[in-house]
Design an enzyme around this catalytic site. Structure first.
Site, PDB file in Angstrom:
ATOM      1  N   HIS A   1      -4.808   6.268  25.578  1.00  0.00           N
ATOM      2  CA  HIS A   1      -3.144   5.780  25.619  1.00  0.00           C
ATOM      3  C   HIS A   1      -3.079   4.573  26.592  1.00  0.00           C
ATOM      4  CE1 HIS A   1      -1.981   8.973  22.910  1.00  0.00           C
ATOM      5  NE2 HIS A   1      -2.179   9.914  23.729  1.00  0.00           N
TER       6      HIS A   1
ATOM      7  N   HIS B   1      -8.851  11.401  25.877  1.00  0.00           N
ATOM      8  CA  HIS B   1      -7.696  11.280  25.148  1.00  0.00           C
ATOM      9  C   HIS B   1      -6.675  10.463  25.878  1.00  0.00           C
ATOM     10  CE1 HIS B   1      -4.688  13.045  22.264  1.00  0.00           C
ATOM     11  NE2 HIS B   1      -4.086  12.732  23.397  1.00  0.00           N
ATOM     12  N   GLU B   2      -6.534  10.838  27.149  1.00  0.00           N
ATOM     13  CA  GLU B   2      -5.511  10.174  27.684  1.00  0.00           C
ATOM     14  C   GLU B   2      -5.770   8.618  28.177  1.00  0.00           C
ATOM     15  OE1 GLU B   2      -2.683  11.426  28.175  1.00  0.00           O
ATOM     16  OE2 GLU B   2      -3.345  13.396  27.100  1.00  0.00           O
TER      17      GLU B   2
ATOM     18  N   GLU C   1      -1.098  10.609  18.626  1.00  0.00           N
ATOM     19  CA  GLU C   1      -2.017  11.503  19.218  1.00  0.00           C
ATOM     20  C   GLU C   1      -3.086  11.820  18.304  1.00  0.00           C
ATOM     21  OE1 GLU C   1      -1.328  13.102  21.822  1.00  0.00           O
ATOM     22  OE2 GLU C   1       0.155  11.710  22.318  1.00  0.00           O
TER      23      GLU C   1
END
Length: 636
Positions: free
Chosen positions: A173, A169-170, A250
């Site tokens: 980004h 998930h990170e 998100e």
């Protein structure tokens, strides 16, 4: 949805951020001007000539604008160190590269594997050791200066698959361009909120002195009330901006994690544990509000108006459509039983060897619609990409894996990777290394030659990615000497081997960006026709590198041209003998393209590479370097 569409969304988020910021500033200036006019302006009595208040209001507005502007600039400059500065500002501590702690070692292994699979350098890794909640964030201006920070709660409560889901998930980004926007947002929010901080101090000290002196004058009370109102205006707009910018990104990051890991259980399991555990994802850090829009979960109890993330149940149901809230109670009970039971011996199975074609590039983290990602998760080869990354990670000789954990030994490994296998060139290369670094370093490099020769070709650039965190610790002068020496080693025979070129170009690009993170290029505005010659040259070099004869190279190049410039008659010209300098100028030119034009370039290169139905290690490495130069992920 792909990376380039997400880049367009980030640009839209930037415009929305600017609009909301301007609105917040206008509201604050208007409120303060009203107070100044009421308390200090000229209010003529009946029959008294009127006097203009414009100079007073102009001075007031200018002072407020200057305060907001300088405060924002100060905060952004304080974060010029990139991801490292952000992580340390909330109490993060670096995780040592050579840590022996089992939890930290697992964290490093997971992050290294995700970095290898996504084709980016391993980021700096930080731990918020005093945070029991489950949370994490990625920060920085580019992948070269990125930092990933996780809480102790992640290590204590998540399984390896769940930790992998959070890290994926990170990383979305990192690749989607969110990090630069996040740092800008931190600076702008500081500029808005600093007035409320100053206001509270004025009320506290000024009001106290006034009370002691005259029992609390009405004017001081009025100014204090006005400052409170202005402070809440800043707070309201600041939190609103965070929520507006963060929520949609998100949701996309959750989908990206599924697309990357090819399974929903990991990230869904992490979200369920946040819902079950009393600590949730809450943080205790003083500056948690500054990074609220970066985090994996909410930093405080959910508030619908200011929430930077969709509600937990909504996120879980997006990953598992049939999920019901009652299942959380059953999961909590099973977790309690597991905690009470004696620990069982477990073994970690080794991942299988790389599947697919030899030399195939590792797949990147690409945003995808969740339905497509979930469908991919059920396929027999769904996890092949991540398994390949894990297999490459494990295929590295132990001596090299240990060597890249220290700056000086990692430097020696980089030099060993650039040495030629031709015996007649090695004496000259040894002299170059000795002249640059001394005989001691040259001898260390020679001891590593055997290990480097045993390194699988597909693991060369992943090894560079693993060495990157410690190479950044070298002084600027030593980094530059390393880059100059690599260039000299590559050119020692008057010709440049493709593998050697990829090594030197990638290291130079990433180390320079890490030294000056704020100068990392942002999305360009040029359209494809403006870079026509550069596209043709880059496609020519890639086609020639992947084919053994000119006829095959021309066919591959034509496929790329048909994709990039359909219907145009373009004449094939073999790449020049001295192709490196014009090739690098072409890459710099293409980096100025708008995101959707970059997508077309990468698609065209992929067509050329796939023309013969196979992808060699050399083609995979060259494509990885091109994508790094264009600041976009390697295509799946």
């Amino acid at each position: 949805m792909d990376f380039f569409a997400q880049q367009a969304r980030v640009r839209g988020s930037s415009r929305r951020l600017v609009a909301l910021f301007v609105l917040a500033v206008v509201a604050i200036v208007t409120a303060i001007d009203a107070v100044v006019w009421f308390t200090m302006g000229h209010h003529p009595a009946p029959g008294e000539p009127a006097s203009s208040n414009l100079p007073l209001l102009f001075a007031s507005s200018l002072a407020v604008l200057a305060g907001i502007g300088f405060s924002s600039l100060f905060r952004i400059m304080s974060l010029s160190g990139g991801g490292k500065a952000v992580a340390e500002s909330v109490g993060g501590v670096p995780v040592p590269v050579d840590t022996r702690d089992p939890q930290l070692r697992q964290l490093r292994n997971v992050i290294e594997e995700v970095a290898i699979a996504s084709g980016v350098p391993v980021p700096d890794i930080y731990l918020m050791a005093d945070e029991p909640g489950i949370n994490a964030f990625a920060a920085g201006y580019s992948p070269s200066d990125a930092a990933v920070c996780v809480t102790q709660g992640c290590l204590d409560n998540l399984s390896r698959d769940e930790l992998q889901g959070v890290v994926a998930h990170e990383f979305s980004h990192v690749l989607n361009g969110d990090m630069r926007l996040n740092i800008r947002l931190m600076g702008l929010l500081f500029g808005i909120l600093v007035l409320s901080v100053v206001g509270r101090q004025v009320i506290w000290f000024g009001g106290g002195r006034s009370n002691r002196r005259d029992g609390g004058g009405g004017q001081v009370w009025m100014i204090g009330l006005a400052l409170i109102v202005v402070g809440y205006i800043g707070y309201f707009f600041g939190r609103l901006i965070q929520a507006a910018v963060a929520r949609s990104r998100e949701s996309l990051a959750d989908a990206s994690a599924v697309q990357f890991t090819r399974q929903t259980d990991g990230i869904a399991g992490a979200l369920k544990k946040i819902a079950i555990l009393s600590e949730g994802s809450e943080l205790q850090a003083v500056r948690k509000h500054e990074v609220a829009h970066m985090l994996f979960g909410e930093s405080e109890p959910f508030n619908a108006l200011f929430a930077t993330h969709p509600p937990l149940l909504e996120r879980i149901r997006a990953l598992e459509p049939g999920f019901r809230e009652e299942e959380l109670a059953r999961l909590a009970a099973s977790m309690q039983q597991a905690a009470a039971a004696p620990p069982a011996a477990t073994t970690t199975p080794k991942p299988g060897g790389p599947s697919g074609m030899p030399g195939m590039a590792m797949p990147p983290v690409l945003p995808a619609v969740l339905a497509g990602a979930a469908a991919a998760a059920g396929s027999p080869t769904a996890a092949a990409g991540f398994q390949r990354a894990a297999a490459v990670h494990q295929s590295m000789p132990a001596a090299l894996s240990e060597a890249v954990k220290q700056p000086e030994s990692a430097l020696a490994v980089m030099l060993a990777l650039a040495l030629s296998l031709q015996a007649e060139l090695q004496p000259a290369q040894r002299r170059i290394v000795a002249d640059a670094f001394g005989d001691d370093v040259q001898q260390v490099v020679q001891t590593m030659v055997g290990e480097v020769e045993a390194l699988p070709p597909i693991a060369r650039l992943p090894l560079v990615a693993m060495a990157f965190p410690v190479l950044k610790q070298l002084s600027d002068g030593r980094q530059q000497t390393l880059l100059d020496t690599l260039d000299a080693l590559v050119k020692v025979d008057g010709r440049v081997d493709l593998n050697e070129y990829c090594l030197a170009r990638l290291l130079r690009l990433q180390l320079q960006e890490a030294r000056q993170p704020r100068r990392t290029p942002i999305d360009g505005l040029k359209k494809l026709p403006a870079c026509r010659d550069s596209v043709i040259l880059v496609c020519t070099v890639v086609a020639a590198a992947g084919c053994s004869d000119e006829a095959s190279a021309r066919r591959a190049w034509l496929l790329a041209m048909q994709n990039a410039f359909p219907g145009e008659a373009i004449e094939w010209t073999p790449p020049p003998a001295a192709w490196q300098a014009p090739f690098e100028r072409a890459l710099d030119d293409l980096d100025g393209l708008m995101p959707m034009a970059k997508e077309l370039v990468i698609q065209s290169l992929a067509r050329a590479i796939d023309a013969d139905g196979m992808v060699s290690v050399e083609e995979a490495e060259l494509l990885r370097v091109i994508c790094a130069s264009l600041h976009c992920p390697v295509p799946a």
